[in-house]
Design an enzyme around this catalytic site. Structure first.
Site, PDB file in Angstrom:
ATOM      1  N   ASP A   8       0.874  -1.182   0.000  1.00 14.03           N
ATOM      2  CA  ASP A   8       0.000   0.000   0.000  1.00 14.03           C
ATOM      3  C   ASP A   8       0.911   1.232   0.000  1.00 14.03           C
ATOM      4  OD1 ASP A   8       0.886   0.352   2.604  1.00 14.03           O
ATOM      5  OD2 ASP A   8      -1.101   0.341   3.522  1.00 14.03           O
ATOM      6  N   HIS A   9       0.315   2.418   0.172  1.00 18.21           N
ATOM      7  CA  HIS A   9       1.107   3.661   0.143  1.00 18.21           C
ATOM      8  C   HIS A   9       2.161   3.684   1.255  1.00 18.21           C
ATOM      9  CE1 HIS A   9      -2.314   4.126   2.794  1.00 18.21           C
ATOM     10  NE2 HIS A   9      -1.616   5.015   3.474  1.00 18.21           N
ATOM     11  N   CYS A  65       3.281  -2.982   4.021  1.00 16.91           N
ATOM     12  CA  CYS A  65       2.474  -1.804   4.334  1.00 16.91           C
ATOM     13  C   CYS A  65       3.244  -1.022   5.394  1.00 16.91           C
ATOM     14  CB  CYS A  65       1.043  -2.170   4.736  1.00 16.91           C
ATOM     15  SG  CYS A  65       0.856  -3.168   6.219  1.00 16.91           S
ATOM     16  N   GLY A  66       2.596  -0.106   6.070  1.00 18.54           N
ATOM     17  CA  GLY A  66       3.319   0.694   7.057  1.00 18.54           C
ATOM     18  C   GLY A  66       3.896  -0.168   8.169  1.00 18.54           C
ATOM     19  N   THR A  67       3.058  -1.032   8.700  1.00 19.58           N
ATOM     20  CA  THR A  67       3.483  -1.916   9.791  1.00 19.58           C
ATOM     21  C   THR A  67       3.665  -3.374   9.347  1.00 19.58           C
ATOM     22  OG1 THR A  67       1.181  -2.408  10.298  1.00 19.58           O
ATOM     23  CG2 THR A  67       2.188  -0.559  11.494  1.00 19.58           C
ATOM     24  N   GLY A  68       3.064  -3.753   8.234  1.00 12.05           N
ATOM     25  CA  GLY A  68       3.002  -5.153   7.810  1.00 12.05           C
ATOM     26  C   GLY A  68       1.839  -5.897   8.445  1.00 12.05           C
ATOM     27  N   ILE A  69       1.232  -5.278   9.446  1.00 15.41           N
ATOM     28  CA  ILE A  69       0.186  -5.982  10.208  1.00 15.41           C
ATOM     29  C   ILE A  69      -1.091  -6.151   9.387  1.00 15.41           C
ATOM     30  CG2 ILE A  69      -1.283  -5.924  12.251  1.00 15.41           C
ATOM     31  CD1 ILE A  69       1.006  -4.350  13.663  1.00 15.41           C
ATOM     32  N   MET A  71      -1.538  -6.054   6.168  1.00 15.19           N
ATOM     33  CA  MET A  71      -1.298  -6.970   5.042  1.00 15.19           C
ATOM     34  C   MET A  71      -1.304  -8.419   5.520  1.00 15.19           C
ATOM     35  SD  MET A  71      -0.991  -5.642   2.037  1.00 15.19           S
ATOM     36  CE  MET A  71      -0.284  -4.361   0.975  1.00 15.19           C
ATOM     37  N   HIS A  98       9.843 -23.806  10.048  1.00 10.95           N
ATOM     38  CA  HIS A  98       8.840 -24.375  10.955  1.00 10.95           C
ATOM     39  C   HIS A  98       7.409 -24.251  10.422  1.00 10.95           C
ATOM     40  CE1 HIS A  98      11.464 -24.104  14.831  1.00 10.95           C
ATOM     41  NE2 HIS A  98      12.175 -24.450  13.770  1.00 10.95           N
TER      42      HIS A  98
HETATM   43  C1  RB5 Z   1      -1.728   3.008   6.385  1.00  6.69           C
HETATM   44  O1  RB5 Z   1      -1.719   4.247   7.006  1.00  6.69           O
HETATM   45  C2  RB5 Z   1      -1.419   1.911   7.382  1.00  6.69           C
HETATM   46  O2  RB5 Z   1      -2.521   1.739   8.235  1.00  6.69           O
HETATM   47  C3  RB5 Z   1      -1.063   0.631   6.679  1.00  6.69           C
HETATM   48  O3  RB5 Z   1       0.025   0.841   5.843  1.00  6.69           O
HETATM   49  C4  RB5 Z   1      -0.695  -0.538   7.566  1.00  6.69           C
HETATM   50  O4  RB5 Z   1       0.261  -0.179   8.504  1.00  6.69           O
HETATM   51  C5  RB5 Z   1      -1.825  -1.277   8.147  1.00  6.69           C
HETATM   52  O5  RB5 Z   1      -1.677  -2.256   8.856  1.00  6.69           O
END
Ligand code: RB5
Length: 148
Positions: A8-9, A65-69, A71, A98
């Site tokens: 994402d962005h 993504c910003g955190t990967g969480i 996604m 594993h």
């Molecule tokens: C976008 O601002 C952010 O929420 C996204 O990249 C990601 O971190 C979501 O988990």
């Protein structure tokens, strides 16, 4: 090995670094977006990559993504996907050995590109160890059968 990649962005800059790195390693990949700085919704980019990997069209996926969480949560909703959120090299190796993970998720706002590229290399190159881990992955598949 064919890799599907998307961001994402919040992850697009790291995605571009990873693409250059995969090219240098002679690993073929396809980019499923995004291309822009505008705010987009990460599930829209996780889904095509997860579907391509689940269908077998691609061997592995990489999502940023910003955190990967976000996604990783979205990708793991697709049957057959085992997506690991990884920000260290130990986990990159362990999750292949594993968990036989088929998608790697990372957060551009969490780690720098140097570490991220080391993680990509280790995660791509490490084989599933099988053995007792096979039984555990099979149990994950049983959970999928029950709930998906
Ligand atoms: C976008 O601002 C952010 O929420 C996204 O990249 C990601 O971190 C979501 O988990």
């Amino acid at each position: 090995m064919k890799v599907a990649i998307a961001a994402d962005h919040g992850g697009v800059k790291l995605k571009e670094e990873i693409k250059k790195y995969l090219t240098s390693l002679n690993i073929s990949f396809e980019d499923f977006g995004c291309e822009c700085d505008a705010s987009v919704d990460y599930p829209d980019y996780a889904l095509p990559v997860a579907e391509k990997v689940a269908s077998g069209e691609f061997d592995r996926g990489i999502l940023v993504c910003g955190t990967g969480i976000g996604m990783s949560i979205a990708a793991n909703k697709v049957k057959g996907i085992r997506c690991a959120l990884v920000h260290d090299t130990f986990s990159a190796k362990a999750t292949r050995e594993h968990n036989d993970t088929n998608i790697l998720a990372m957060g551009e706002r969490v780690i720098g590109p140097g570490l991220a590229l080391d993680i990509v290399k280790i995660w791509i190159e490490t084989e599933f160890a099988g053995g007792r881990h096979e039984r555990r992955v099979e149990k994950i598949k049983e959970i999928e059968q029950k709930w998906m």
